[in-house]
Write a protein that holds these residues in place. Structure first.
Motif, mmCIF file in Angstrom:
data_model
loop_
_atom_site.group_PDB
_atom_site.id
_atom_site.type_symbol
_atom_site.label_atom_id
_atom_site.label_comp_id
_atom_site.label_asym_id
_atom_site.label_seq_id
_atom_site.Cartn_x
_atom_site.Cartn_y
_atom_site.Cartn_z
ATOM 1 N N HIS A 154 0.831 -1.116 -0.023
ATOM 2 C CA HIS A 154 0.115 -0.058 -0.125
ATOM 3 C C HIS A 154 1.006 1.242 -0.170
ATOM 4 C CE1 HIS A 154 -2.983 2.865 1.151
ATOM 5 N NE2 HIS A 154 -3.995 2.039 0.775
ATOM 6 N N PRO A 155 0.737 2.137 -0.944
ATOM 7 C CA PRO A 155 1.405 3.260 -1.038
ATOM 8 C C PRO A 155 1.584 4.342 0.156
ATOM 9 C CG PRO A 155 -0.348 3.646 -2.342
ATOM 10 C CD PRO A 155 -0.301 2.243 -1.923
ATOM 11 N N ASP A 156 0.634 4.097 1.038
ATOM 12 C CA ASP A 156 0.460 5.244 2.106
ATOM 13 C C ASP A 156 1.540 4.672 3.338
ATOM 14 O OD1 ASP A 156 -1.391 6.737 0.743
ATOM 15 O OD2 ASP A 156 -3.167 6.192 1.982
ATOM 16 N N LEU A 157 1.799 3.603 3.376
ATOM 17 C CA LEU A 157 2.706 2.795 4.470
ATOM 18 C C LEU A 157 4.058 3.772 4.409
ATOM 19 C CD1 LEU A 157 1.762 -0.914 4.348
ATOM 20 C CD2 LEU A 157 0.887 0.915 6.037
ATOM 21 N N ALA A 193 1.714 -15.159 8.909
ATOM 22 C CA ALA A 193 2.651 -14.620 7.485
ATOM 23 C C ALA A 193 1.674 -14.070 6.501
ATOM 24 C CB ALA A 193 3.487 -15.863 6.918
ATOM 25 N N ALA A 194 0.410 -15.113 6.391
ATOM 26 C CA ALA A 194 -0.410 -14.664 5.105
ATOM 27 C C ALA A 194 -1.277 -13.368 5.808
ATOM 28 C CB ALA A 194 -1.779 -15.767 5.263
ATOM 29 N N GLY A 195 -1.493 -13.119 6.998
ATOM 30 C CA GLY A 195 -2.069 -11.916 7.485
ATOM 31 C C GLY A 195 -0.925 -10.712 7.242
ATOM 32 N N MET A 196 0.438 -10.730 7.353
ATOM 33 C CA MET A 196 1.468 -9.768 7.069
ATOM 34 C C MET A 196 1.238 -9.414 5.558
ATOM 35 S SD MET A 196 3.590 -7.817 8.252
ATOM 36 C CE MET A 196 4.136 -8.003 9.732
ATOM 37 N N ILE A 197 1.035 -10.341 4.775
ATOM 38 C CA ILE A 197 1.194 -10.045 3.392
ATOM 39 C C ILE A 197 -0.006 -9.188 3.085
ATOM 40 C CG2 ILE A 197 0.986 -10.827 1.107
ATOM 41 C CD1 ILE A 197 2.847 -13.297 1.875
ATOM 42 N N ARG A 198 -1.045 -9.712 3.622
ATOM 43 C CA ARG A 198 -2.630 -8.794 3.303
ATOM 44 C C ARG A 198 -2.338 -7.507 3.890
ATOM 45 N NH1 ARG A 198 -6.275 -8.000 -0.528
ATOM 46 N NH2 ARG A 198 -8.216 -7.757 0.502
ATOM 47 N N GLY A 199 -1.820 -7.382 5.063
ATOM 48 C CA GLY A 199 -1.999 -6.158 5.791
ATOM 49 C C GLY A 199 -1.141 -5.221 5.055
ATOM 50 N N LEU A 200 0.127 -5.572 4.507
ATOM 51 C CA LEU A 200 1.205 -4.679 3.711
ATOM 52 C C LEU A 200 0.406 -4.413 2.380
ATOM 53 C CD1 LEU A 200 4.454 -6.485 4.441
ATOM 54 C CD2 LEU A 200 3.554 -4.287 5.381
ATOM 55 N N GLU A 201 -0.305 -5.308 1.857
ATOM 56 C CA GLU A 201 -1.005 -5.094 0.656
ATOM 57 C C GLU A 201 -2.152 -3.876 0.820
ATOM 58 O OE1 GLU A 201 -1.356 -8.632 -2.416
ATOM 59 O OE2 GLU A 201 -2.518 -8.783 -0.757
ATOM 60 N N GLY A 203 -2.692 -1.838 3.769
ATOM 61 C CA GLY A 203 -2.563 -0.902 4.667
ATOM 62 C C GLY A 203 -3.169 -1.032 5.896
ATOM 63 N N ASP A 204 -3.708 -1.974 6.111
ATOM 64 C CA ASP A 204 -4.641 -2.124 7.349
ATOM 65 C C ASP A 204 -3.807 -2.485 8.619
ATOM 66 O OD1 ASP A 204 -6.175 -3.090 9.242
ATOM 67 O OD2 ASP A 204 -7.509 -4.327 8.002
ATOM 68 N N LEU A 252 16.085 -2.354 12.884
ATOM 69 C CA LEU A 252 14.660 -2.274 13.375
ATOM 70 C C LEU A 252 13.977 -1.639 12.355
ATOM 71 C CD1 LEU A 252 14.973 -2.010 17.135
ATOM 72 C CD2 LEU A 252 14.958 -4.359 15.761
ATOM 73 N N LEU A 253 12.583 -2.022 11.908
ATOM 74 C CA LEU A 253 11.927 -1.557 11.152
ATOM 75 C C LEU A 253 10.525 -1.379 11.688
ATOM 76 C CD1 LEU A 253 12.718 -0.407 8.019
ATOM 77 C CD2 LEU A 253 11.209 -2.263 7.312
ATOM 78 N N ALA A 254 10.079 -0.103 11.635
ATOM 79 C CA ALA A 254 8.551 0.080 12.457
ATOM 80 C C ALA A 254 7.670 0.655 11.394
ATOM 81 C CB ALA A 254 8.561 1.129 13.503
ATOM 82 N N VAL A 255 6.403 0.287 11.391
ATOM 83 C CA VAL A 255 5.625 0.633 10.283
ATOM 84 C C VAL A 255 4.316 1.505 10.640
ATOM 85 C CG1 VAL A 255 4.030 -0.251 8.313
ATOM 86 C CG2 VAL A 255 6.039 -1.687 9.309
ATOM 87 N N SER A 256 3.873 2.482 9.946
ATOM 88 C CA SER A 256 2.697 3.245 10.115
ATOM 89 C C SER A 256 2.089 3.908 8.754
ATOM 90 C CB SER A 256 2.984 4.552 11.123
ATOM 91 O OG SER A 256 1.948 5.469 11.185
#
Length: 311
Positions: A154-157, A193-201, A203-204, A252-256
């Motif tokens: 997702h481009p907003d991440l 892992a499946a949830g992480m992929i979907r979340g990154l796609e 932006g949830d 370390l990598l954090a996401v918002s």
């Protein structure tokens, strides 16, 4: 002369141990041209010989393709810190493979370039996103072939990279990880892992927060990063969605999804740990690219070359 630009990468992406990798908007640049002798600049003197990873990767690629070895002039200008878990070695491998193809006048598919890069690196979790861009999942099929699947992030991440001043050796990070796990642990990890992929796609942030609870490596590697708990607390206090160890660490990598939240987290980490390098980054969607120094495009970007790339 050609210029090759390769993005930094974050392997594992929390719950995708040795399978997921993410390309980031932090770059290594390599200027390469044919020459009778080998000349390397822009890196410490200890790495300016024929065992330099860029040049040795070029030589391996030429040998693989049946091309005669030649000299080269190589200049390296990298924003990607060495041995910090952001794919510095993969940038060199990918640059070497692309440089070898360009100097030999070969037009190769993304699949072939990735095949050779994986042979050199030994695994695809960093070289695949470095070459293809975005988020990539790589695995070995039943027939032994490696497959790499690309996903749109997702481009907003926003990704806050927090980079300590010390190294964590990959062999040490590997050593602390258990070699056997319980069935229930494996089942839980697959779903996350499946949830992480979907979340990154999508932006949830709620999904990213729920999915990113690793059971395979991060509980053991945290001890190698003394500041981990304090950084995690800062990320929670500044309302970041989640945090993971990049590659084998210590970065370390954090996401918002909120740019102001990400900038606030970055500022707080800088204030608390002045020795850290901190960057607010996006996901690089282009992957590695090749162009001449005057800007005339001579190679195709590898991003999007294959949603499913079989090597």
């Amino acid at each position: 002369m050609i210029r090759i630009t390769v993005p930094a990468t974050s392997a594992n992406v929390g719950v995708g141990y040795d399978t997921l990798g993410l390309a980031l908007t932090l770059f290594a640049h390599f200027d390469i041209e044919a020459a009778e002798e080998l000349t390397i600049s822009g890196c410490p003197a200890a790495y300016q010989g024929p065992d330099n990873l860029v040049y040795s990767s070029m030589c391996t690629a030429w040998k693989t393709w049946g091309v005669a070895q030649q000299g080269a002039r190589i200049h390296i200008a990298s924003e990607v810190p060495f041995a910090r878990g952001l794919g510095s070695s993969s940038t060199c491998v990918v640059a070497g493979v692309l440089g070898a193809a360009a100097l030999a006048g070969l037009k190769l598919s993304a699949a072939e370039l990735l095949r050779v890069a994986t042979l050199i690196e030994g695994h695809p979790d960093n070289v695949a996103p470095a070459l293809l861009g975005s988020l990539v999942c790589s695995f070995t099929g039943a027939d032994g072939t490696v497959q790499s699947l690309s996903y749109t992030v997702h481009p907003d991440l926003n990704f806050v990279a927090m980079i300590p001043s010390y190294e964590v050796k990959t062999e040490d990070a590997r050593r602390v990880v258990p070699q056997e796990i319980a069935l229930a642990t494996g089942v839980a990890q697959i779903g996350r892992a499946a949830g992480m992929i979907r979340g990154l796609e999508t932006g949830d942030e709620a999904l990213l927060r729920a999915a990113n609870h690793d059971l395979l490596h991060e509980p053991y590697r945290q001890a190698l990063i003394p500041e981990y708990s304090a950084v995690r607390d800062i990320c929670q206090q500044t309302n970041m969605a989640t945090l993971w160890i990049s590659g084998s660490g210590p970065s370390l990598l954090a996401v918002s999804r909120n740019k102001l939240v990400a900038q606030g987290c970055a500022s707080a980490v800088r204030d608390t740990f002045p020795a850290f390098a901190v960057h607010v980054l996006g996901c690089d969607t282009k992957g590695a690219r090749v162009e001449t120094i005057d800007g005339v495009h001579v190679g195709s970007e590898c991003a999007g070359a294959a949603n499913s790339t079989t090597i």
